[in-house]
Write a protein that holds these residues in place. Structure first.
Motif, PDB file in Angstrom:
ATOM      1  N   ASN A   1       0.811  -1.201   0.000  1.00  0.00           N
ATOM      2  CA  ASN A   1       0.000   0.000   0.000  1.00  0.00           C
ATOM      3  C   ASN A   1       0.855   1.267   0.000  1.00  0.00           C
ATOM      4  O   ASN A   1       2.059   1.200   0.147  1.00  0.00           O
ATOM      5  CB  ASN A   1      -0.990   0.021   1.170  1.00  0.00           C
TER       6      ASN A   1
ATOM      7  N   ASN B   1      -5.099   0.523   3.307  1.00  0.00           N
ATOM      8  CA  ASN B   1      -5.734  -0.176   2.191  1.00  0.00           C
ATOM      9  C   ASN B   1      -5.689   0.615   0.884  1.00  0.00           C
ATOM     10  O   ASN B   1      -6.476   0.363  -0.023  1.00  0.00           O
ATOM     11  CB  ASN B   1      -7.187  -0.502   2.532  1.00  0.00           C
ATOM     12  N   GLY B   2      -4.781   1.567   0.770  1.00  0.00           N
ATOM     13  CA  GLY B   2      -4.684   2.372  -0.453  1.00  0.00           C
ATOM     14  C   GLY B   2      -3.566   1.885  -1.354  1.00  0.00           C
ATOM     15  O   GLY B   2      -2.423   1.702  -0.907  1.00  0.00           O
TER      16      GLY B   2
ATOM     17  N   ARG C   1      -8.878   1.727  -3.207  1.00  0.00           N
ATOM     18  CA  ARG C   1      -8.853   1.150  -1.864  1.00  0.00           C
ATOM     19  C   ARG C   1      -9.552  -0.200  -1.859  1.00  0.00           C
ATOM     20  O   ARG C   1     -10.467  -0.438  -2.644  1.00  0.00           O
ATOM     21  CB  ARG C   1      -9.495   2.093  -0.843  1.00  0.00           C
TER      22      ARG C   1
ATOM     23  N   ALA D   1      -8.579   1.560   6.602  1.00  0.00           N
ATOM     24  CA  ALA D   1      -7.805   2.740   6.207  1.00  0.00           C
ATOM     25  C   ALA D   1      -6.930   3.159   7.387  1.00  0.00           C
ATOM     26  O   ALA D   1      -7.322   2.971   8.549  1.00  0.00           O
ATOM     27  CB  ALA D   1      -8.739   3.864   5.805  1.00  0.00           C
TER      28      ALA D   1
END
Length: 385
Positions: free
Chosen positions: A141, A203-204, A194, A200
């Motif tokens: 990520n 999760n990006g 995402r 979060a």
């Protein structure tokens, strides 16, 4: 003030005495000439006094004198053979966290060069430099930027890929030559996505095709802009490897490199494999078992070259750090093929490459392959044996 161990101080003095009587050393053909050595302050490294010396690893050497396909050229990042379209395209520099909630990473093993440095709370964060990136479907990520990573990204004329950052990056990002893709901006959002498997901000991710679309829309050139040095690292090919034998006993055995004293949360370490001549990375994250650093593709991170770079730093408040990326007074170590030598490094401009020199003033000759650069706060320690 560095904590210098007696064994290392003695070693530094012995190196100086030996070198004064051997002005033509080193003599390896990949380093064509040398000068009288200069002795710098010893670094914070623990070297076991009973380590075996002069052990030559049995490394399988392949013939890479000719390209696998006609028209291929040497990569400026690894010296491997790559297609011209890859070599002529600027790389991406992706900000990647390294904490238990962020792993496993996706496609991290495909990065050509990886930097690691501490951010706030002694967490370490990586910046992965990807050369052949447009076909990658999931990268990361991805997390926020710090100014010091930007200065290292500039050396490669890389597109900086990140999700925002603290306010003190704003002036650097606003500079005319800085070209970045920021997941916090609506204009850049299509490069990112995402997932629902992690909370979060862990999760990006970015995609190569999405990055290419944003780069094109923003009018950023894919071709190098002639802002950086024509070459970055100095390489030798696989048929003429730099085994550091030209340094004699100054080259120390380094089959195990432990960085836990510098990165206390990841506690990463590298183990040398004589069969393929690579260093394999492992780490121990809090809440996770100790073991190989394997990305989500099932590939353990491996490197032909490891650079450890001591650097001045200061705290900016709230745990944020600033590293002095431009300097001519700091030192470090270079490891390859199971050996290590003391080096000094210099960086004198934003887009100029960081150069690494041995104690004789020769620029270090790197071996063809991937490189890990461990950025170490000047009062930290690491060990190898």
């Amino acid at each position: 003030m560095k904590k210098v161990k007696f064994g290392i101080l003695f070693l530094a003095l012995l190196m100086a005495f030996t070198a004064c009587g051997q002005e033509d050393k080193p003599t390896d053909p990949v380093i064509p000439e040398s000068s009288q050595p200069s002795v710098s302050d010893p670094v914070q490294v623990s070297q076991p006094p009973d380590s075996p010396q002069n052990v030559s690893p049995e490394i399988i050497v392949e013939d890479d004198s000719l390209p696998p396909r006609e028209g291929m050229v040497r990569s400026r990042l690894t010296n491997e053979w790559v297609d011209p379209g890859v070599a002529d395209t600027r790389p991406i520099a992706v900000m990647i966290p390294n904490e238990v909630n962020a792993i496993p990473h996706y496609n991290l093993s495909k990065a050509s060069v990886i930097y690691e440095a501490n951010v706030e709370s002694r967490m370490s964060r990586m910046m992965a430099i990807y050369e052949d990136w447009r076909g990658l479907d999931k990268i990361g990520n991805v997390r926020s930027l710090r100014t010091y990573y930007a200065f290292w990204a500039f050396e490669w004329d890389a597109f900086i890929v990140h999700f925002g950052g603290p306010y003190f990056i704003n002036d650097l990002i606003a500079k005319e030559d800085t070209q970045n893709i920021d997941g916090n901006l609506d204009s850049d959002a299509e490069a990112f996505f995402r997932t629902s498997d992690r909370p979060a901000p862990h999760n990006g991710y970015a995609s190569g095709s999405g990055l290419a679309d944003v780069i094109a829309r923003k009018g950023y050139p894919l071709a190098y802009r002639n802002l950086t040095d024509a070459s970055h690292f100095r390489f030798t090919d696989k048929l003429n490897p730099n085994a550091l034998t030209q340094y004699g006993e100054e080259a120390k055995n380094a089959t195990y490199i432990d960085m836990s004293g510098c990165y206390p949360l990841t506690r990463c370490y590298f183990e040398f494999n004589e069969a393929d001549g690579l260093y394999y990375r492992s780490q121990h994250l809090s809440g996770s078992s100790d073991g190989p650093h394997v990305d989500a593709n099932g590939v353990q991170l491996t490197f032909k070259n490891i650079l450890v770079q001591y650097i001045k730093y200061e705290e900016l408040g709230e745990g944020y750090l600033a590293f002095q990326c431009h300097d001519t007074t700091r030192d470090g170590w270079y490891f390859t093929n199971g050996k290590g030598i003391h080096v000094n490094w210099e960086k004198t401009s934003d887009y100029g490459a960081t150069r690494y020199y041995d104690d004789y003033g020769n620029e270090v000759v790197m071996n063809t392959g991937k490189t890990m650069i461990c950025i170490v706060e000047e009062d930290d320690n690491f060990t190898f044996r």
